[in-house]
Design a protein around this motif. Sequence first.
Motif, PDB file in Angstrom:
ATOM      1  N   ARG A 184       0.835  -1.198   0.000  1.00  0.00           N
ATOM      2  CA  ARG A 184       0.000   0.000   0.000  1.00  0.00           C
ATOM      3  C   ARG A 184       0.875   1.254   0.000  1.00  0.00           C
ATOM      4  NH1 ARG A 184      -5.203  -0.852   3.097  1.00  0.00           N
ATOM      5  NH2 ARG A 184      -5.673  -3.056   2.870  1.00  0.00           N
ATOM      6  N   VAL A 185       0.219   2.384  -0.241  1.00  0.00           N
ATOM      7  CA  VAL A 185       0.849   3.691  -0.089  1.00  0.00           C
ATOM      8  C   VAL A 185      -0.035   4.488   0.860  1.00  0.00           C
ATOM      9  CG1 VAL A 185       1.561   5.823  -1.251  1.00  0.00           C
ATOM     10  CG2 VAL A 185       1.834   3.604  -2.398  1.00  0.00           C
ATOM     11  N   SER A 186       0.569   5.210   1.794  1.00  0.00           N
ATOM     12  CA  SER A 186      -0.211   5.931   2.805  1.00  0.00           C
ATOM     13  C   SER A 186       0.437   7.259   3.147  1.00  0.00           C
ATOM     14  CB  SER A 186      -0.312   5.077   4.077  1.00  0.00           C
ATOM     15  OG  SER A 186      -1.036   5.751   5.102  1.00  0.00           O
ATOM     16  N   LEU A 187      -0.380   8.259   3.443  1.00  0.00           N
ATOM     17  CA  LEU A 187       0.135   9.463   4.075  1.00  0.00           C
ATOM     18  C   LEU A 187       0.647   9.094   5.461  1.00  0.00           C
ATOM     19  CD1 LEU A 187      -2.547  12.212   3.277  1.00  0.00           C
ATOM     20  CD2 LEU A 187      -0.494  11.613   1.986  1.00  0.00           C
ATOM     21  N   THR A 188       1.651   9.799   5.931  1.00  0.00           N
ATOM     22  CA  THR A 188       2.158   9.578   7.277  1.00  0.00           C
ATOM     23  C   THR A 188       1.259  10.285   8.295  1.00  0.00           C
ATOM     24  OG1 THR A 188       3.565  11.543   7.263  1.00  0.00           O
ATOM     25  CG2 THR A 188       4.516   9.494   6.396  1.00  0.00           C
ATOM     26  N   MET A 189       1.393   9.890   9.552  1.00  0.00           N
ATOM     27  CA  MET A 189       0.622  10.540  10.604  1.00  0.00           C
ATOM     28  C   MET A 189       0.977  12.020  10.691  1.00  0.00           C
ATOM     29  SD  MET A 189      -1.759  10.011  12.871  1.00  0.00           S
ATOM     30  CE  MET A 189      -1.770   8.236  13.256  1.00  0.00           C
ATOM     31  N   SER A 190       2.242  12.348  10.515  1.00  0.00           N
ATOM     32  CA  SER A 190       2.658  13.749  10.571  1.00  0.00           C
ATOM     33  C   SER A 190       1.963  14.584   9.498  1.00  0.00           C
ATOM     34  CB  SER A 190       4.183  13.851  10.409  1.00  0.00           C
ATOM     35  OG  SER A 190       4.847  13.205  11.465  1.00  0.00           O
ATOM     36  N   THR A 191       1.784  13.999   8.326  1.00  0.00           N
ATOM     37  CA  THR A 191       1.094  14.702   7.243  1.00  0.00           C
ATOM     38  C   THR A 191      -0.389  14.826   7.535  1.00  0.00           C
ATOM     39  OG1 THR A 191       2.715  13.877   5.658  1.00  0.00           O
ATOM     40  CG2 THR A 191       0.639  14.694   4.761  1.00  0.00           C
ATOM     41  N   ILE A 192      -0.988  13.753   8.009  1.00  0.00           N
ATOM     42  CA  ILE A 192      -2.411  13.778   8.360  1.00  0.00           C
ATOM     43  C   ILE A 192      -2.700  14.911   9.339  1.00  0.00           C
ATOM     44  CG2 ILE A 192      -4.175  12.517   9.683  1.00  0.00           C
ATOM     45  CD1 ILE A 192      -3.009   9.932   8.379  1.00  0.00           C
ATOM     46  N   ASN A 193      -1.825  15.075  10.296  1.00  0.00           N
ATOM     47  CA  ASN A 193      -2.075  16.052  11.363  1.00  0.00           C
ATOM     48  C   ASN A 193      -1.733  17.486  10.987  1.00  0.00           C
ATOM     49  OD1 ASN A 193      -3.109  14.055  12.972  1.00  0.00           O
ATOM     50  ND2 ASN A 193      -1.266  13.810  14.216  1.00  0.00           N
ATOM     51  N   THR A 194      -1.415  17.727   9.706  1.00  0.00           N
ATOM     52  CA  THR A 194      -1.280  19.106   9.229  1.00  0.00           C
ATOM     53  C   THR A 194      -2.611  19.674   8.745  1.00  0.00           C
ATOM     54  OG1 THR A 194      -0.755  18.518   6.921  1.00  0.00           O
ATOM     55  CG2 THR A 194       1.106  18.699   8.473  1.00  0.00           C
ATOM     56  N   ALA A 195      -3.642  18.833   8.618  1.00  0.00           N
ATOM     57  CA  ALA A 195      -4.931  19.275   8.086  1.00  0.00           C
ATOM     58  C   ALA A 195      -5.650  20.197   9.058  1.00  0.00           C
ATOM     59  CB  ALA A 195      -5.810  18.062   7.786  1.00  0.00           C
ATOM     60  N   ARG A 196      -6.377  21.159   8.503  1.00  0.00           N
ATOM     61  CA  ARG A 196      -7.184  22.040   9.358  1.00  0.00           C
ATOM     62  C   ARG A 196      -8.208  21.217  10.134  1.00  0.00           C
ATOM     63  NH1 ARG A 196      -6.564  25.610   4.744  1.00  0.00           N
ATOM     64  NH2 ARG A 196      -5.543  27.543   5.446  1.00  0.00           N
ATOM     65  N   GLU A 197      -8.950  20.403   9.435  1.00  0.00           N
ATOM     66  CA  GLU A 197      -9.938  19.536  10.089  1.00  0.00           C
ATOM     67  C   GLU A 197      -9.694  18.099   9.668  1.00  0.00           C
ATOM     68  OE1 GLU A 197     -14.040  20.507  10.038  1.00  0.00           O
ATOM     69  OE2 GLU A 197     -13.734  22.618  10.536  1.00  0.00           O
ATOM     70  N   VAL A 198      -9.691  17.200  10.638  1.00  0.00           N
ATOM     71  CA  VAL A 198      -9.643  15.766  10.365  1.00  0.00           C
ATOM     72  C   VAL A 198     -10.978  15.162  10.799  1.00  0.00           C
ATOM     73  CG1 VAL A 198      -8.501  13.580  10.828  1.00  0.00           C
ATOM     74  CG2 VAL A 198      -7.141  15.672  10.681  1.00  0.00           C
ATOM     75  N   TRP A 199     -11.579  14.419   9.885  1.00  0.00           N
ATOM     76  CA  TRP A 199     -12.842  13.744  10.184  1.00  0.00           C
ATOM     77  C   TRP A 199     -12.598  12.243  10.174  1.00  0.00           C
ATOM     78  CZ3 TRP A 199     -16.728  16.383   6.244  1.00  0.00           C
ATOM     79  CH2 TRP A 199     -16.738  17.765   6.486  1.00  0.00           C
ATOM     80  N   LEU A 200     -13.001  11.569  11.227  1.00  0.00           N
ATOM     81  CA  LEU A 200     -12.919  10.114  11.282  1.00  0.00           C
ATOM     82  C   LEU A 200     -14.322   9.549  11.117  1.00  0.00           C
ATOM     83  CD1 LEU A 200     -10.654  11.238  13.662  1.00  0.00           C
ATOM     84  CD2 LEU A 200      -9.948   8.903  13.118  1.00  0.00           C
ATOM     85  N   LEU A 201     -14.500   8.753  10.081  1.00  0.00           N
ATOM     86  CA  LEU A 201     -15.808   8.199   9.737  1.00  0.00           C
ATOM     87  C   LEU A 201     -15.861   6.752  10.214  1.00  0.00           C
ATOM     88  CD1 LEU A 201     -15.945   9.421   5.996  1.00  0.00           C
ATOM     89  CD2 LEU A 201     -16.161  10.762   8.105  1.00  0.00           C
ATOM     90  N   VAL A 202     -16.769   6.467  11.141  1.00  0.00           N
ATOM     91  CA  VAL A 202     -16.778   5.147  11.785  1.00  0.00           C
ATOM     92  C   VAL A 202     -18.214   4.641  11.892  1.00  0.00           C
ATOM     93  CG1 VAL A 202     -16.053   3.811  13.781  1.00  0.00           C
ATOM     94  CG2 VAL A 202     -14.770   5.866  13.158  1.00  0.00           C
ATOM     95  N   SER A 203     -18.432   3.416  11.452  1.00  0.00           N
ATOM     96  CA  SER A 203     -19.747   2.788  11.628  1.00  0.00           C
ATOM     97  C   SER A 203     -19.575   1.307  11.896  1.00  0.00           C
ATOM     98  CB  SER A 203     -20.628   3.001  10.388  1.00  0.00           C
ATOM     99  OG  SER A 203     -20.112   2.295   9.270  1.00  0.00           O
ATOM    100  N   GLY A 204     -20.520   0.734  12.615  1.00  0.00           N
ATOM    101  CA  GLY A 204     -20.520  -0.695  12.876  1.00  0.00           C
ATOM    102  C   GLY A 204     -20.106  -1.051  14.288  1.00  0.00           C
ATOM    103  N   ALA A 205     -20.812  -2.014  14.888  1.00  0.00           N
ATOM    104  CA  ALA A 205     -20.547  -2.427  16.266  1.00  0.00           C
ATOM    105  C   ALA A 205     -19.150  -3.009  16.436  1.00  0.00           C
ATOM    106  CB  ALA A 205     -21.590  -3.457  16.701  1.00  0.00           C
ATOM    107  N   GLU A 206     -18.595  -3.588  15.361  1.00  0.00           N
ATOM    108  CA  GLU A 206     -17.258  -4.180  15.467  1.00  0.00           C
ATOM    109  C   GLU A 206     -16.175  -3.120  15.670  1.00  0.00           C
ATOM    110  OE1 GLU A 206     -17.712  -3.117  11.135  1.00  0.00           O
ATOM    111  OE2 GLU A 206     -19.003  -3.846  12.770  1.00  0.00           O
TER     112      GLU A 206
END
Length: 246
Positions: A184-206
């Motif tokens: 896979r290819v992924s943004l790093t956590m450091s890059t993710i945390n440069t965003a003005r707003e981060v939205w985490l989308l989560v559904s499901g009991a699991e």
Amino acid sequence: MIARQIVIHEDTAATAHGVAARLITSIADAIAARGVAHVVVTGGTLGIAALVAVAQNPAKASVNWSQVHFWWGDERFVAAGSTERNAVQAEPLFAALDELGLERGTVHVMGDSDAYASAEDAAAAYTQLLAEEAGDGAANPVFDVLMLGMGPDSHVASLFPDHTRSTELGAIAVHDSPKPPPHRVSLTMSTINTAREVWLLVSGAEKAPALAAAQHEVNEAKVPASAVQGTEATRWLIDRSAATLL
């Protein structure tokens, strides 16, 4: 103080439509404020459902889509046309926006195994693209909204517990992914945390145990989702079944 918000919707479908409406408004606000919007989108069941919901929402016609740059938080390093690729699954959104002025040159997909010899090569190319679009010596544009899914193991993008980590800005290659496909290819956590707003989308009991764990203490190695934070706001947009342990 950085805003941290949990919004609970009734079910997965309601969450997807709620995210879509919020995203359209946020994009319009970013364009009004800065003349351009940079958005990082996500795959996964809920992430793709949210993108499809944007395509179905009549309010999309109020946005100047030629001023919107789309980026990806992660991608499977497989063949270009593979249905495992997030970009392929998201095509209904981009096709719907074509008629509203979307410039395909501003849809920045991560590289595939047809175009690059390795995930490292694809990650390096994406890191360079981020820097080129940012300009002024920055490593990446300032993302107005960066959306992430979360797995039952609390992984975000392709950053898995006790797996590949980096403090660098940009994108990295991920191998031996606990969830297939392995490369896979992924943004790093450091890059993710440069965003003005981060939205985490989560559904499901699991997802409920991982969601609860992410709310208590920051532990990037064990609970990657706990380490995510936007510079202005972090929003957990979830459904009722995922919220049972909160």
